[in-house]
Design an enzyme around this catalytic site. Sequence first.
Site, PDB file in Angstrom:
ATOM      1  N   VAL A   1      25.369  55.181  83.941  1.00 51.83           N
ATOM      2  CA  VAL A   1      25.264  54.058  84.873  1.00 51.83           C
ATOM      3  C   VAL A   1      26.527  53.867  85.714  1.00 51.83           C
ATOM      4  O   VAL A   1      26.495  53.210  86.734  1.00 51.83           O
ATOM      5  CB  VAL A   1      24.932  52.735  84.143  1.00 51.83           C
ATOM      6  CG1 VAL A   1      23.538  52.798  83.559  1.00 51.83           C
ATOM      7  CG2 VAL A   1      25.955  52.443  83.063  1.00 51.83           C
ATOM      8  N   GLY A   2      27.665  54.448  85.256  1.00 55.00           N
ATOM      9  CA  GLY A   2      28.911  54.246  85.994  1.00 55.00           C
ATOM     10  C   GLY A   2      28.881  54.901  87.359  1.00 55.00           C
ATOM     11  O   GLY A   2      28.130  55.845  87.588  1.00 55.00           O
ATOM     12  N   CYS A   3      29.718  54.365  88.279  1.00 55.12           N
ATOM     13  CA  CYS A   3      29.778  54.948  89.623  1.00 55.12           C
ATOM     14  C   CYS A   3      30.570  56.247  89.629  1.00 55.12           C
ATOM     15  O   CYS A   3      30.372  57.092  90.487  1.00 55.12           O
ATOM     16  CB  CYS A   3      30.434  53.977  90.603  1.00 55.12           C
ATOM     17  SG  CYS A   3      29.315  52.704  91.160  1.00 55.12           S
ATOM     18  N   VAL A   4      31.527  56.352  88.728  1.00 59.20           N
ATOM     19  CA  VAL A   4      32.388  57.544  88.718  1.00 59.20           C
ATOM     20  C   VAL A   4      32.303  58.208  87.348  1.00 59.20           C
ATOM     21  O   VAL A   4      32.504  57.550  86.339  1.00 59.20           O
ATOM     22  CB  VAL A   4      33.851  57.174  89.014  1.00 59.20           C
ATOM     23  CG1 VAL A   4      34.716  58.422  88.938  1.00 59.20           C
ATOM     24  CG2 VAL A   4      33.953  56.563  90.386  1.00 59.20           C
TER      25      VAL A   4
ATOM     26  N   ASN B   1      32.043  61.687  95.475  1.00 58.10           N
ATOM     27  CA  ASN B   1      31.825  62.107  94.090  1.00 58.10           C
ATOM     28  C   ASN B   1      30.358  61.902  93.684  1.00 58.10           C
ATOM     29  O   ASN B   1      29.749  62.760  93.040  1.00 58.10           O
ATOM     30  CB  ASN B   1      32.760  61.313  93.179  1.00 58.10           C
ATOM     31  CG  ASN B   1      32.677  61.757  91.745  1.00 58.10           C
ATOM     32  OD1 ASN B   1      32.917  62.910  91.436  1.00 58.10           O
ATOM     33  ND2 ASN B   1      32.282  60.850  90.870  1.00 58.10           N
TER      34      ASN B   1
END
Lengths: 104, 169
Positions: free
Chosen positions: A101-104, B42
């Site tokens: 779920v994280g963006c990075v 990214n």
Amino acid sequence: MPVATMLGREIHVDEEGFLTDPSEWDEELAKQLATNIGLELTDRHFEAIRFAREDQAAQGETPTLRRMQTVGGFPTKELFGLFPKKPAKKLSYVAGLQKPVGCV
Amino acid sequence: MTATDTVPVPSFDDADETGRKLVIICSKGSLDMAYPGLVLANAALGEGIETHIFFTFWGFEIINTKTMGDLKFVAMGNPATHMPNAVMGLPGMTALSTKMMRKQIADLDIPEIPEFLDLIHASGGHLWACRMSADMMKLTEDDLYEGVEGIISATDFMELSEGAQTLFI
């Protein structure tokens, strides 16, 4: 939520096909999931998969690619080789986990 | 083995098939304006999208090896911080607000700029530097992050961005 039948077992998945219950997963199923998306799993794939599952069990969420590298020691470049184009999603799918779920 | 034709399988369509391509122009040199381009690049790479970042003008701060690890966040003149300019203009305030923002970013486990570039480079992202900016600032490839593939002209940029979705940041 759909229930898929794979390897003669009932497997709970979400609309996209990702497993919703990691405990229904085993390595035989991983091979089937890999076949579903046109991948053939090597020992190295399984090393990444096992780490992702252990990390998810400990942290409660699927590791991102960055975490796979910094904590798991799997270089990002290698993961792109093992799970081409969409490594985070393909790894999660085959490992029986939800997408990170994280963006990075 | 049970037939899998009734099993939902995620669609991992290759971006090659959709032809999607993303170009991000990074033109700002502050800490807060460096991250949006890198985060989006990214994410795009993780989706298998061909991704290029073009660094121009102040965006050179992000790829200049002397500055990339030391970008600053300036709160003065930024109404979104909800802080009075008379306070944010005092000596030391930029260092303080930069420190606070760095901590917030680190707390989210987001990498610092040099490591983020490593991640993008390892993911197959293409990094380019602007010729005019390099000439103005008297910088060569030796001054830039090693993953930068080249210093290119506006015309070169037009060629590489053909058919791409383009973001200017």
